[in-house]
Design an enzyme around this catalytic site. Structure first.
Site, PDB file in Angstrom:
ATOM      1  N   TYR A 165      -1.015   6.906   7.689  1.00 51.79           N
ATOM      2  CA  TYR A 165      -0.689   5.671   6.939  1.00 51.79           C
ATOM      3  C   TYR A 165      -0.637   4.490   7.913  1.00 51.79           C
ATOM      4  O   TYR A 165      -1.222   3.430   7.642  1.00 51.79           O
ATOM      5  CB  TYR A 165       0.636   5.812   6.180  1.00 51.79           C
ATOM      6  CG  TYR A 165       1.019   4.514   5.477  1.00 51.79           C
ATOM      7  CD1 TYR A 165       0.267   4.034   4.402  1.00 51.79           C
ATOM      8  CD2 TYR A 165       2.105   3.757   5.907  1.00 51.79           C
ATOM      9  CE1 TYR A 165       0.585   2.824   3.777  1.00 51.79           C
ATOM     10  CE2 TYR A 165       2.433   2.548   5.288  1.00 51.79           C
ATOM     11  CZ  TYR A 165       1.670   2.094   4.222  1.00 51.79           C
ATOM     12  OH  TYR A 165       1.990   0.899   3.620  1.00 51.79           O
ATOM     13  N   ALA A 193      -2.333  -4.398  -9.274  1.00 56.17           N
ATOM     14  CA  ALA A 193      -1.419  -5.281 -10.026  1.00 56.17           C
ATOM     15  C   ALA A 193      -0.609  -4.527 -11.075  1.00 56.17           C
ATOM     16  O   ALA A 193       0.153  -5.140 -11.810  1.00 56.17           O
ATOM     17  CB  ALA A 193      -2.209  -6.407 -10.677  1.00 56.17           C
ATOM     18  N   GLY A 211       8.242  -5.179   5.415  1.00 60.90           N
ATOM     19  CA  GLY A 211       8.997  -3.981   5.782  1.00 60.90           C
ATOM     20  C   GLY A 211       9.383  -3.282   4.487  1.00 60.90           C
ATOM     21  O   GLY A 211       8.722  -3.455   3.453  1.00 60.90           O
ATOM     22  N   ASN A 234      -4.130  -6.024  -2.197  1.00 62.92           N
ATOM     23  CA  ASN A 234      -2.800  -5.421  -2.195  1.00 62.92           C
ATOM     24  C   ASN A 234      -2.824  -3.915  -2.467  1.00 62.92           C
ATOM     25  O   ASN A 234      -1.961  -3.190  -1.973  1.00 62.92           O
ATOM     26  CB  ASN A 234      -1.947  -6.145  -3.256  1.00 62.92           C
ATOM     27  CG  ASN A 234      -0.714  -5.370  -3.631  1.00 62.92           C
ATOM     28  OD1 ASN A 234       0.260  -5.342  -2.889  1.00 62.92           O
ATOM     29  ND2 ASN A 234      -0.745  -4.707  -4.779  1.00 62.92           N
ATOM     30  N   GLU A 284       7.222   1.348  -6.367  1.00 59.78           N
ATOM     31  CA  GLU A 284       6.870   2.757  -6.615  1.00 59.78           C
ATOM     32  C   GLU A 284       6.287   3.415  -5.363  1.00 59.78           C
ATOM     33  O   GLU A 284       5.863   4.570  -5.398  1.00 59.78           O
ATOM     34  CB  GLU A 284       5.883   2.843  -7.788  1.00 59.78           C
ATOM     35  CG  GLU A 284       6.517   2.426  -9.110  1.00 59.78           C
ATOM     36  CD  GLU A 284       5.551   2.430 -10.279  1.00 59.78           C
ATOM     37  OE1 GLU A 284       4.481   3.058 -10.201  1.00 59.78           O
ATOM     38  OE2 GLU A 284       5.870   1.794 -11.303  1.00 59.78           O
TER      39      GLU A 284
HETATM   40  P1  NDP Z   1       3.227   0.483  -5.663  1.00 61.07           P
HETATM   41  O1  NDP Z   1       3.022   1.961  -5.622  1.00 61.07           O
HETATM   42  O2  NDP Z   1       4.327  -0.039  -6.531  1.00 61.07           O
HETATM   43  O3  NDP Z   1       1.850  -0.250  -6.073  1.00 61.07           O
HETATM   44  C1  NDP Z   1       0.625   0.160  -5.538  1.00 61.07           C
HETATM   45  C2  NDP Z   1      -0.522  -0.440  -6.344  1.00 61.07           C
HETATM   46  O4  NDP Z   1      -1.763  -0.030  -5.740  1.00 61.07           O
HETATM   47  C3  NDP Z   1      -0.532   0.021  -7.788  1.00 61.07           C
HETATM   48  O5  NDP Z   1      -0.765  -1.083  -8.639  1.00 61.07           O
HETATM   49  C4  NDP Z   1      -1.708   0.977  -7.844  1.00 61.07           C
HETATM   50  O6  NDP Z   1      -2.363   0.890  -9.110  1.00 61.07           O
HETATM   51  C5  NDP Z   1      -2.641   0.413  -6.766  1.00 61.07           C
HETATM   52  N1  NDP Z   1      -3.551   1.447  -6.293  1.00 61.07           N
HETATM   53  C6  NDP Z   1      -3.259   2.552  -5.552  1.00 61.07           C
HETATM   54  N2  NDP Z   1      -4.354   3.321  -5.405  1.00 61.07           N
HETATM   55  C7  NDP Z   1      -5.365   2.687  -6.063  1.00 61.07           C
HETATM   56  C8  NDP Z   1      -6.728   2.998  -6.306  1.00 61.07           C
HETATM   57  N3  NDP Z   1      -7.307   4.116  -5.829  1.00 61.07           N
HETATM   58  N4  NDP Z   1      -7.469   2.130  -7.034  1.00 61.07           N
HETATM   59  C9  NDP Z   1      -6.920   1.000  -7.522  1.00 61.07           C
HETATM   60  N5  NDP Z   1      -5.633   0.647  -7.349  1.00 61.07           N
HETATM   61  C10 NDP Z   1      -4.863   1.492  -6.629  1.00 61.07           C
HETATM   62  O7  NDP Z   1       3.460   0.052  -4.145  1.00 61.07           O
HETATM   63  P2  NDP Z   1       3.687  -1.378  -3.454  1.00 61.07           P
HETATM   64  O8  NDP Z   1       3.698  -2.470  -4.430  1.00 61.07           O
HETATM   65  O9  NDP Z   1       4.834  -1.221  -2.560  1.00 61.07           O
HETATM   66  O10 NDP Z   1       2.381  -1.433  -2.535  1.00 61.07           O
HETATM   67  C11 NDP Z   1       1.493  -2.541  -2.506  1.00 61.07           C
HETATM   68  C12 NDP Z   1       0.956  -2.711  -1.109  1.00 61.07           C
HETATM   69  O11 NDP Z   1       2.039  -3.041  -0.238  1.00 61.07           O
HETATM   70  C13 NDP Z   1       0.300  -1.464  -0.501  1.00 61.07           C
HETATM   71  O12 NDP Z   1      -0.861  -1.852   0.194  1.00 61.07           O
HETATM   72  C14 NDP Z   1       1.353  -0.943   0.472  1.00 61.07           C
HETATM   73  O13 NDP Z   1       0.773  -0.230   1.537  1.00 61.07           O
HETATM   74  C15 NDP Z   1       1.961  -2.257   0.934  1.00 61.07           C
HETATM   75  N6  NDP Z   1       3.285  -2.173   1.520  1.00 61.07           N
HETATM   76  C16 NDP Z   1       4.349  -1.667   0.813  1.00 61.07           C
HETATM   77  C17 NDP Z   1       5.604  -1.610   1.400  1.00 61.07           C
HETATM   78  C18 NDP Z   1       6.787  -1.005   0.712  1.00 61.07           C
HETATM   79  O14 NDP Z   1       7.791  -0.707   1.406  1.00 61.07           O
HETATM   80  N7  NDP Z   1       6.770  -0.841  -0.600  1.00 61.07           N
HETATM   81  C19 NDP Z   1       5.834  -2.139   2.746  1.00 61.07           C
HETATM   82  C20 NDP Z   1       4.643  -2.615   3.400  1.00 61.07           C
HETATM   83  C21 NDP Z   1       3.447  -2.657   2.793  1.00 61.07           C
HETATM   84  P3  NDP Z   1      -2.833   2.146 -10.002  1.00 61.07           P
HETATM   85  O15 NDP Z   1      -2.033   3.336  -9.578  1.00 61.07           O
HETATM   86  O16 NDP Z   1      -2.601   1.718 -11.411  1.00 61.07           O
HETATM   87  O17 NDP Z   1      -4.294   2.273  -9.687  1.00 61.07           O
HETATM   88  C1  8X3 Z   2       5.426   0.552   3.988  1.00 64.40           C
HETATM   89  C2  8X3 Z   2       6.558   0.410   4.930  1.00 64.40           C
HETATM   90  O1  8X3 Z   2       7.771   1.481   6.902  1.00 64.40           O
HETATM   91  O2  8X3 Z   2       7.411   2.845   4.895  1.00 64.40           O
HETATM   92  O3  8X3 Z   2       4.235   0.078   4.543  1.00 64.40           O
HETATM   93  O4  8X3 Z   2       5.602   2.357   6.365  1.00 64.40           O
HETATM   94  S1  8X3 Z   2       6.829   1.852   5.816  1.00 64.40           S
END
Ligand code: NDP
Ligand code: 8X3
Length: 253
Positions: A153, A10, A184, A87, A189
């Site tokens: 991944y 979060a 998608g 998430n 970040e």
């Molecule tokens: P961000 O990098 O903005 O957020 C990722 C979050 O995951 C951060 O809050 C981070 O918190 C947390 N996190 C990562 N590693 C850990 C850990 N070891 N322990 C606890 N928390 C962790 O990315 P998104 O919001 O884009 O990603 C969220 C989800 O959405 C992920 O599962 C990603 O795979 C998925 N997703 C994203 C897409 C995109 O294009 N952005 C597309 C499809 C899916 P902190 O570092 O503070 O621990």
């Molecule tokens: C994040 C989207 O297409 O970069 O899951 O893998 S992609």
């Protein structure tokens, strides 16, 4: 009715946007992540702006013991979790399998698969005891299709896809909903993390088209979790209009 929502990851992106959207609905939220300062700031903002109740849990989801201690440390009045948003997740590196960095692989597997399992293993029995609950896994288009250099991944997100189905089967008899939301390209970040802090390379990922925002995905999570008790969304794939498949964009550069 006020619900209690636990959101992993979060501190940023999709998880942060979900926390704010649930707070706007006056739900009680448990916000999780490693970056405690961000969690503290968010909690202050959410309390003062939305007057919502917030509880902070800072832990590394890769560390099984830390996950267990964090969940066990919840005060009784926060232990009745209605919705778990799984998430937290990341991509690290974008390399061909034959040149892949094994530490990157382990970080993705430990976070996206094992971390999701550790927390689900803790919270699903609590939901069973309560006789209700909803688990929303944030999957990805990368869990539906593989793209070049996506190897590990994509494998972790295919695992989330399989685990979503597995959890739904296992939790069926307890009336617990299990859903998956698969975004998608979403500008968060995510790419900065994938490219290890290289903002220049990360920003290129979103050039020439309009990517999704974290708020777009939060909106979907709010919809999925707001449906009547007899309705469950099993799987929702959401893409930018300018994206047709993993890695396939209509870019105007
Ligand atoms: P961000 O990098 O903005 O957020 C990722 C979050 O995951 C951060 O809050 C981070 O918190 C947390 N996190 C990562 N590693 C850990 C850990 N070891 N322990 C606890 N928390 C962790 O990315 P998104 O919001 O884009 O990603 C969220 C989800 O959405 C992920 O599962 C990603 O795979 C998925 N997703 C994203 C897409 C995109 O294009 N952005 C597309 C499809 C899916 P902190 O570092 O503070 O621990
Ligand atoms: C994040 C989207 O297409 O970069 O899951 O893998 S992609």
């Amino acid at each position: 009715m006020t619900r209690t929502i636990l959101i992993t990851g979060a501190t940023s992106g999709i998880g942060k946007a979900c926390a704010i959207r649930f707070a706007k609905l006056n739900d009680r939220i448990i916000i999780c992540g490693r970056r405690i300062e961000r969690l503290r700031q968010m909690a202050d903002n959410i309390r003062s702006t939305y007057n919502a109740e917030v509880f902070i849990l800072s832990f590394d989801i890769k560390q099984r013991k830390s996950v267990e201690e964090a969940i066990n440390s919840l005060p009784l009045e926060w232990k009745s979790i209605d919705i778990l948003v799984n998430n937290a997740g990341l991509a690290v590196g974008l390399d061909p399998m034959q040149g892949g960095n094994i530490n990157d692989w382990e970080e993705m597997i430990d976070t996206n698969i094992k971390g999701l399992l550790y927390i689900s293993r803790m919270i699903s029995p609590m939901m069973i005891d309560a006789g209700k609950g909803h688990i929303v896994n944030i999957g990805s288009i990368a869990g539906k299709e593989v793209y070049p250099k996506g190897n590990v991944y994509c494998a972790t997100k295919f695992a989330v896809n399989a685990l979503t189905k597995g959890m739904r089967l296992d939790l069926l008899e307890y009336g617990i909903k299990v859903s998956q939301v698969c975004p998608g390209a979403t500008e968060t970040e995510f790419s900065e993390v994938r490219f290890k802090g290289d903002k220049q390379v990360a920003s290129q990922v979103y050039k020439g088209y309009e990517p999704l925002t974290a708020e777009d995905i939060a909106e979907a999570v709010i919809w999925v979790t707001g449906l009547p008790a007899h309705v469950n969304v099993n799987d929702l794939v959401i893409m930018p209009t300018a994206q047709a498949a993993a890695g396939h964009f209509n870019k105007k550069l």
